[in-house]
Design a protein around this motif. Structure first.
Motif, PDB file in Angstrom:
ATOM      1  N   TYR A   1     -12.487  -1.059   3.645  1.00  0.00           N
ATOM      2  CA  TYR A   1     -11.854  -0.804   4.929  1.00  0.00           C
ATOM      3  C   TYR A   1     -12.713  -1.361   6.049  1.00  0.00           C
ATOM      4  CZ  TYR A   1      -8.874   2.686   2.638  1.00  0.00           C
ATOM      5  OH  TYR A   1      -7.976   3.317   1.846  1.00  0.00           O
ATOM      6  N   GLY A   2     -12.072  -1.713   7.153  1.00  0.00           N
ATOM      7  CA  GLY A   2     -12.814  -2.113   8.337  1.00  0.00           C
ATOM      8  C   GLY A   2     -13.406  -0.899   9.039  1.00  0.00           C
ATOM      9  N   THR A   3     -14.209  -1.156  10.080  1.00  0.00           N
ATOM     10  CA  THR A   3     -14.777  -0.067  10.876  1.00  0.00           C
ATOM     11  C   THR A   3     -13.681   0.528  11.759  1.00  0.00           C
ATOM     12  OG1 THR A   3     -16.874  -1.211  10.928  1.00  0.00           O
ATOM     13  CG2 THR A   3     -16.562   0.541  12.561  1.00  0.00           C
ATOM     14  N   ARG A   4     -13.643   1.851  11.849  1.00  0.00           N
ATOM     15  CA  ARG A   4     -12.523   2.479  12.550  1.00  0.00           C
ATOM     16  C   ARG A   4     -12.899   2.951  13.952  1.00  0.00           C
ATOM     17  NH1 ARG A   4     -14.480   7.154   9.599  1.00  0.00           N
ATOM     18  NH2 ARG A   4     -14.495   8.964  10.970  1.00  0.00           N
ATOM     19  N   CYS A   5     -11.878   3.072  14.781  1.00  0.00           N
ATOM     20  CA  CYS A   5     -12.011   3.773  16.051  1.00  0.00           C
ATOM     21  C   CYS A   5     -11.037   4.931  16.035  1.00  0.00           C
ATOM     22  CB  CYS A   5     -11.689   2.849  17.222  1.00  0.00           C
ATOM     23  SG  CYS A   5     -13.036   1.721  17.552  1.00  0.00           S
TER      24      CYS A   5
ATOM     25  N   VAL B   1      -5.853   9.612  16.127  1.00  0.00           N
ATOM     26  CA  VAL B   1      -5.448   8.494  15.274  1.00  0.00           C
ATOM     27  C   VAL B   1      -6.652   7.607  14.989  1.00  0.00           C
ATOM     28  CG1 VAL B   1      -3.826   6.589  15.040  1.00  0.00           C
ATOM     29  CG2 VAL B   1      -3.198   8.563  16.431  1.00  0.00           C
ATOM     30  N   ASN B   2      -7.043   7.500  13.726  1.00  0.00           N
ATOM     31  CA  ASN B   2      -8.146   6.624  13.318  1.00  0.00           C
ATOM     32  C   ASN B   2      -7.564   5.291  12.879  1.00  0.00           C
ATOM     33  OD1 ASN B   2     -10.756   8.510  12.979  1.00  0.00           O
ATOM     34  ND2 ASN B   2      -8.901   9.656  12.472  1.00  0.00           N
ATOM     35  N   VAL B   3      -7.990   4.222  13.527  1.00  0.00           N
ATOM     36  CA  VAL B   3      -7.402   2.904  13.268  1.00  0.00           C
ATOM     37  C   VAL B   3      -8.495   1.911  12.891  1.00  0.00           C
ATOM     38  CG1 VAL B   3      -6.048   1.010  14.257  1.00  0.00           C
ATOM     39  CG2 VAL B   3      -5.685   3.339  15.071  1.00  0.00           C
ATOM     40  N   SER B   4      -8.231   1.142  11.826  1.00  0.00           N
ATOM     41  CA  SER B   4      -9.114   0.008  11.535  1.00  0.00           C
ATOM     42  C   SER B   4      -8.274  -1.159  11.048  1.00  0.00           C
ATOM     43  CB  SER B   4     -10.155   0.387  10.468  1.00  0.00           C
ATOM     44  OG  SER B   4      -9.516   0.600   9.232  1.00  0.00           O
ATOM     45  N   VAL B   5      -8.835  -2.352  11.122  1.00  0.00           N
ATOM     46  CA  VAL B   5      -8.143  -3.527  10.562  1.00  0.00           C
ATOM     47  C   VAL B   5      -9.097  -4.224   9.603  1.00  0.00           C
ATOM     48  CG1 VAL B   5      -6.737  -3.868  12.630  1.00  0.00           C
ATOM     49  CG2 VAL B   5      -8.901  -5.093  12.413  1.00  0.00           C
TER      50      VAL B   5
ATOM     51  N   VAL C   1      -5.972  16.850   7.795  1.00  0.00           N
ATOM     52  CA  VAL C   1      -6.658  15.557   7.777  1.00  0.00           C
ATOM     53  C   VAL C   1      -6.110  14.711   6.632  1.00  0.00           C
ATOM     54  CG1 VAL C   1      -8.891  14.392   7.621  1.00  0.00           C
ATOM     55  CG2 VAL C   1      -8.745  16.654   8.690  1.00  0.00           C
ATOM     56  N   THR C   2      -5.587  13.524   6.966  1.00  0.00           N
ATOM     57  CA  THR C   2      -5.045  12.658   5.909  1.00  0.00           C
ATOM     58  C   THR C   2      -6.121  11.729   5.363  1.00  0.00           C
ATOM     59  OG1 THR C   2      -4.464  10.672   7.184  1.00  0.00           O
ATOM     60  CG2 THR C   2      -2.885  12.521   7.236  1.00  0.00           C
ATOM     61  N   GLU C   3      -5.861  11.189   4.198  1.00  0.00           N
ATOM     62  CA  GLU C   3      -6.632  10.041   3.720  1.00  0.00           C
ATOM     63  C   GLU C   3      -6.172   8.837   4.542  1.00  0.00           C
ATOM     64  OE1 GLU C   3      -9.003  10.149   1.656  1.00  0.00           O
ATOM     65  OE2 GLU C   3      -8.759  12.018   0.542  1.00  0.00           O
ATOM     66  N   PRO C   4      -6.964   7.756   4.552  1.00  0.00           N
ATOM     67  CA  PRO C   4      -6.508   6.568   5.324  1.00  0.00           C
ATOM     68  C   PRO C   4      -5.367   5.860   4.603  1.00  0.00           C
ATOM     69  CG  PRO C   4      -8.656   6.166   4.300  1.00  0.00           C
ATOM     70  CD  PRO C   4      -8.293   7.566   3.963  1.00  0.00           C
ATOM     71  N   ASP C   5      -4.198   6.487   4.558  1.00  0.00           N
ATOM     72  CA  ASP C   5      -3.076   6.036   3.729  1.00  0.00           C
ATOM     73  C   ASP C   5      -1.956   5.387   4.524  1.00  0.00           C
ATOM     74  OD1 ASP C   5      -4.000   6.652   1.274  1.00  0.00           O
ATOM     75  OD2 ASP C   5      -2.694   8.388   0.930  1.00  0.00           O
TER      76      ASP C   5
HETATM   77  P1  ADP Z   1     -15.552  12.040   9.889  1.00  0.00           P
HETATM   78  O1  ADP Z   1     -15.964  13.146   8.966  1.00  0.00           O
HETATM   79  O2  ADP Z   1     -16.649  11.148  10.285  1.00  0.00           O
HETATM   80  O3  ADP Z   1     -14.689  12.522  11.022  1.00  0.00           O
HETATM   81  P2  ADP Z   1     -13.572  11.504   7.976  1.00  0.00           P
HETATM   82  O4  ADP Z   1     -13.926  10.934   6.677  1.00  0.00           O
HETATM   83  O5  ADP Z   1     -13.351  12.968   8.063  1.00  0.00           O
HETATM   84  O6  ADP Z   1     -14.621  11.072   9.028  1.00  0.00           O
HETATM   85  O7  ADP Z   1     -12.275  10.780   8.471  1.00  0.00           O
HETATM   86  C1  ADP Z   1     -11.572  11.178   9.567  1.00  0.00           C
HETATM   87  C2  ADP Z   1     -10.248  10.484   9.545  1.00  0.00           C
HETATM   88  O8  ADP Z   1     -10.418   9.081   9.603  1.00  0.00           O
HETATM   89  C3  ADP Z   1      -9.443  10.730   8.279  1.00  0.00           C
HETATM   90  O9  ADP Z   1      -8.079  10.956   8.625  1.00  0.00           O
HETATM   91  C4  ADP Z   1      -9.572   9.462   7.502  1.00  0.00           C
HETATM   92  O10 ADP Z   1      -8.437   9.199   6.715  1.00  0.00           O
HETATM   93  C5  ADP Z   1      -9.689   8.424   8.589  1.00  0.00           C
HETATM   94  N1  ADP Z   1     -10.439   7.221   8.202  1.00  0.00           N
HETATM   95  C6  ADP Z   1     -11.605   7.174   7.531  1.00  0.00           C
HETATM   96  N2  ADP Z   1     -11.999   5.895   7.381  1.00  0.00           N
HETATM   97  C7  ADP Z   1     -11.061   5.112   7.985  1.00  0.00           C
HETATM   98  C8  ADP Z   1     -10.909   3.708   8.183  1.00  0.00           C
HETATM   99  N3  ADP Z   1     -11.818   2.829   7.758  1.00  0.00           N
HETATM  100  N4  ADP Z   1      -9.812   3.272   8.848  1.00  0.00           N
HETATM  101  C9  ADP Z   1      -8.898   4.137   9.306  1.00  0.00           C
HETATM  102  N5  ADP Z   1      -9.006   5.456   9.147  1.00  0.00           N
HETATM  103  C10 ADP Z   1     -10.065   5.966   8.500  1.00  0.00           C
END
Ligand code: ADP
Ligand code: MG
Length: 474
Positions: free
Chosen positions: A208-212, A196-200, A155-159
């Motif tokens: 950060y924006g809300t992600r899908c 793939v978690n994506v937000s804008v 699991v990556t950070e949102p990097d």
């Molecule tokens: P959850 O526990 O609800 O699944 P996590 O914090 O584990 O959420 O995040 C899951 C993935 O989503 C991680 O790879 C994280 O980097 C990514 N993520 C979290 N917030 C965002 C965001 N706002 N935009 C894009 N990706 C995000």
């Protein structure tokens, strides 16, 4: 308004262990459906899981390679949900105490830039089975061969901020797991896939924006299209004054669009709780340091080493793509008088030849071959296209072989002058024309000398000689 994209990945790596994560069923892709399904894989009541040590070993190796902290004690949890391909009704995973924490994968989006994509953690888990929905059937089939396959979730950070970076990350992961020999990294077969978690967000906004989350991408081409579509969709929503709903979505390659699967589930929906059947995984210092030694040099270190030896970025990336390939090249480079040139021969001739075949030509013979080129005895073009090709098929002494093939170039000045003189004597008209300014005729004279020498005249030497003689300096 201008927007920036934020992406975080949950990457699943299927491990190349002989057996499954918690039982002795074979871990094999492509077997006939439901061949590797003991009572444990089928989730029969009363069966008990036992841990595959290899899975732990592979997880720690990957963690060490990525600079993670290795938890000396990690624990298993049950993630509960109902689905036809999940006979137990839960997935064994690690929730709040994963095996590896932190770390980063260096990615290269162009030759000059390296970025470190930070990792949140890596955890152990098992794969589910597979539901097969054939378009011409009114029912679905379930294949449980995959149920219980050992997985690592990285699991990556949102990097990440673009599809290109996602591509670089996935390629880097693929290379690394193959390098460490823990997975075949095959995306088509699902050995490597990612959510793939994506937000804008408006450029400059801190939060950060809300992600899908787009589920289960197992092709980079699809991932690129899915990200592009999703970014556009979210921006359009915001521009229209709307809001992005946090959702789990799926990509449809046919239409190139994503659609909602379900609203984002939360941890409590899965009723995570500690798995009572599996004790904690406890690893000792000694075990970890032994694995650290096994890990050895890493792909990005190998790349740096190759460029330090003078290879250009492209050759370094190709030769450093796989560990065996890199180690073999180093064995030859050690003896080579000209490493960057050797790399060119390697990329153009040896790699296409090798394709899994053992290289028979000894390093010393490569040195000879390179000396033949350096001394002008064999042209670089001939050395590559004919001599080396021949030697790879049937190893032997390069000098002898070059002679047999008639590739030795003549650099003997007296011999070359003799031929040049006769060519000049045979073509008085062309000589006059040349001397009056038709310098292009040099090519004609070169051709004649080549012909008379049976192709053996060394071109550079010959050209100098001819030019001098035609201008009557000789
Ligand atoms: P959850 O526990 O609800 O699944 P996590 O914090 O584990 O959420 O995040 C899951 C993935 O989503 C991680 O790879 C994280 O980097 C990514 N993520 C979290 N917030 C965002 C965001 N706002 N935009 C894009 N990706 C995000
Ligand atoms: Mg998560």
């Amino acid at each position: 308004m201008s927007y920036e994209t934020t992406i975080g990945l949950e990457t699943h790596v299927q491990l190349a262990t002989a057996s499954k994560a918690f039982c002795a069923d074979r871990n094999e892709f492509g077997a006939e459906p439901n061949r590797h399904v003991s009572e444990v894989s089928l989730g029969y009541p009363g069966t008990l899981p036992f841990l595959n040590e290899r899975q732990v070993e592979f997880a720690i190796k990957l963690g060490l390679a990525l600079g993670c902290r290795i938890n000396r004690r990690s624990t298993f949890d049950r993630k509960n949900y109902f689905y036809a391909d999940l006979p137990k009704g839960y997935q064994i995973t690690q929730d709040d105490r994963p095996i590896c924490v932190g770390g980063a994968l260096p990615i290269r989006t162009d030759a000059a830039t390296v970025r470190h994509v930070r990792l949140h953690h890596i955890h152990l888990e098992e794969d589910a089975g597979k539901s097969v929905h054939a378009p011409d059937e009114s029912f679905s089939r379930v294949d449980l061969n995959r149920a219980g396959t050992p997985l690592l979730e990285v699991v990556t950070e949102p990097d990440l901020c673009s599809a290109e970076e996602v591509d670089a990350f996935m390629s880097g992961m693929r290379q690394l797991v193959r390098w460490l020999d823990i997975s075949d990294g095959n995306m088509e077969e699902g050995s490597l896939r990612c959510d793939v978690n994506v937000s804008v967000r408006p450029r400059g906004q801190a939060a950060y924006g809300t992600r899908c989350e787009i589920k289960n991408m197992n092709s980079m081409r699809y991932a690129r299209r899915a990200i592009a579509y999703e970014v556009d969709r979210q921006i359009a929503l915001l521009e229209a004054g709307g809001e992005v709903q946090q959702q789990t979505r799926q990509f449809d390659p046919q239409s190139g669009t994503t659609s909602a699967l379900r609203d984002k589930e939360n941890a409590h929906d899965y009723r995570y709780f500690p798995d009572p059947d599996l004790p904690p995984v406890v690893v000792t210092e000694g075990y970890v340091s032994r694995l650290r030694e096994d890990v050895g040099i890493l792909p990005w270190e190998a790349y740096d080493q190759l460029t330090a030896l003078g290879l250009d970025a492209e050759d370094a990336a190709l030769i450093g793509e796989e560990k065996d390939r890199y180690l073999t090249f180093l064995r030859y480079a050690e003896h080579s008088p000209a490493v960057p040139e050797l790399a060119k021969l390697w990329v153009n001739r040896v790699l296409p030849f090798a394709q899994g075949r053992e290289l028979q030509l000894a390093p010393e013979q490569f040195v000879r071959l390179q000396e033949l080129i350096a001394d002008g005895k064999v042209s670089a073009a001939n050395a590559a296209s004919r001599l080396l090709t021949d030697l790879l098929e049937e190893p032997g002494d390069p000098v002898q072989r070059a002679e047999q093939l008639g590739l030795i170039q003549n650099t003997d000045t007296n011999y070359l002058r003799e031929i040049a003189r006769s060519v000049i004597a045979d073509n008085p008209g062309k000589v006059t024309a040349y001397q009056k300014g038709k310098k292009g005729l040099l090519g004609f004279f070169m051709g004649q000398v080549m012909r008379k020498s049976g192709g053996s005249a060394e071109p550079t030497e010959t050209q100098t000689l001819l030019r001098d003689m035609l201008e009557e300096k000789a």
